[in-house]
Design an enzyme around this catalytic site. Structure first.
Site, mmCIF file in Angstrom:
data_model
loop_
_atom_site.group_PDB
_atom_site.id
_atom_site.type_symbol
_atom_site.label_atom_id
_atom_site.label_comp_id
_atom_site.label_asym_id
_atom_site.label_seq_id
_atom_site.Cartn_x
_atom_site.Cartn_y
_atom_site.Cartn_z
ATOM 1 N N THR A 11 -15.663 91.751 -41.643
ATOM 2 C CA THR A 11 -16.990 91.388 -41.133
ATOM 3 C C THR A 11 -16.854 90.853 -39.705
ATOM 4 O OG1 THR A 11 -16.930 89.085 -41.839
ATOM 5 C CG2 THR A 11 -17.628 90.703 -43.488
ATOM 6 N N LYS A 25 -15.397 75.443 -47.478
ATOM 7 C CA LYS A 25 -15.345 76.461 -48.532
ATOM 8 C C LYS A 25 -14.827 75.898 -49.858
ATOM 9 C CE LYS A 25 -17.297 79.990 -46.781
ATOM 10 N NZ LYS A 25 -18.509 80.553 -47.413
ATOM 11 N N TYR A 84 -13.156 74.519 -41.740
ATOM 12 C CA TYR A 84 -13.676 75.675 -42.484
ATOM 13 C C TYR A 84 -13.185 75.644 -43.932
ATOM 14 C CZ TYR A 84 -14.538 80.520 -43.871
ATOM 15 O OH TYR A 84 -14.961 81.644 -44.542
#
Length: 311
Positions: free
Chosen positions: A212, A179, A175
């Site tokens: 989120t 990014k 991840y």
């Protein structure tokens, strides 16, 4: 001074495209841009979620000019077909927000193209999408591209020897690499725009740590990050607040081309939006150049030296 959605200039007449906009950061970004008068195209993988997002925005902004288009970034063929449909329907694009993302699934997953899911969805498909929409962007008077990075980019490293995590898959390592790639793409896109006269403002943003569903959907509710989200909620800022750096990058007249924006407090985890501190690795020009070339090969997409709208 604290920047908020009240500081967004009138966006009437501008067309904005947001990936992953049926929930979370993308939804809040779409809502704010619709309130500011922009024509907003939301994209996502689920038509039912798309319809629900449109209904929610219209309930808050009755005169909103919004629509939904299906776009699953886990397959490059979808990017191609979407870009063709979008170009046939629109003559320009003012704002492209590359927001959609997948976070740290416990097991290594592959896309339809045989690529590691996070690298492909978070970064490579957005690279390809931006390339294919470049003629529409340069047709706009002051186009902006906003790639979404993350605080996780600080721990990221572009591992050309194992770019797809075939030999060693660690969820957060993959991840963070994806990014960091998004951040480096934002910077390199500005350099290439300046060199080729595209007239783009490529302005990258990160949301800090946002409340989120990304963590839950990717790592799971029982993961350490999922438990932190549940029991250390004060570290996770509300989604509308977390969307402000993206909105600043997309609309603020003072946002600098080639800039990077994020929250200003608690090591950029939360707080008002403003200039962010890029990790040292994101500024490596040799790696950025090689990543661009590798990305063109993997995606089968090339940015033209000169981007023009064809009839």
């Amino acid at each position: 001074m604290s920047w908020s959605t009240k500081d967004i200039p009138d966006q009437s007449g501008k067309l904005a495209l947001i990936t992953g906009a049926t929930g979370g950061l993308g939804y809040e970004t779409a809502l704010a841009l619709a309130r500011a008068g922009a024509d907003v195209v939301l994209t996502g993988r689920n038509a039912d979620k798309g319809a629900a997002a449109l209904a929610r925005i219209r309930a808050e902004v009755p005169n909103a000019r919004i629509s939904y288009e299906s776009l699953d970034l886990s397959a490059l063929a979808n990017v191609v077909s979407f870009a063709e449909r979008f170009a046939a329907a629109h003559g320009h694009l003012d704002i492209l927000i590359n927001n959609a993302g997948v976070m740290a699934p416990p097991q290594r997953e592959l896309t339809a193209d045989g690529l590691e899911l996070q690298f492909a969805t978070n970064y490579l498909s957005h690279f390809a999408l931006t390339a294919r929409l470049l003629p529409l962007l340069v047709a706009a008077p002051a186009p902006r591209v906003v790639p979404l990075a993350s605080v996780a980019a600080r721990q990221g490293k572009i591992d050309f020897a194992d770019l797809q995590s075939e030999h060693d898959y660690r969820p957060m390592v993959a991840y963070s690499q994806s990014k960091l790639a998004c951040l480096m793409f934002g910077f390199e896109l500005q350099r290439r725009s300046d060199a080729n006269g595209w007239g783009l403002a490529s302005i990258t943003a990160h949301p800090g740590v946002a409340r989120t569903e990304l963590v839950v959907n990717g790592m799971g509710d029982a993961s350490p990050a999922g438990l932190a989200r549940r029991y250390l909620s004060l570290l996770f800022q509300p989604v509308p607040q977390a969307a402000l750096p993206t909105l600043m990058a997309a609309t603020d007249p003072q946002a600098k081309p080639g800039g990077y924006y994020g929250p200003q407090a608690l090591f950029e985890i939360r707080g008002r939006p403003g200039p962010a501190s890029p990790p040292a690795r994101s500024l490596d020009l040799a790696v950025a150049h090689k990543l661009w070339e590798v990305s063109e090969e993997l995606s089968g997409t090339r940015f033209p030296a000169r981007a023009v709208v064809t009839a």
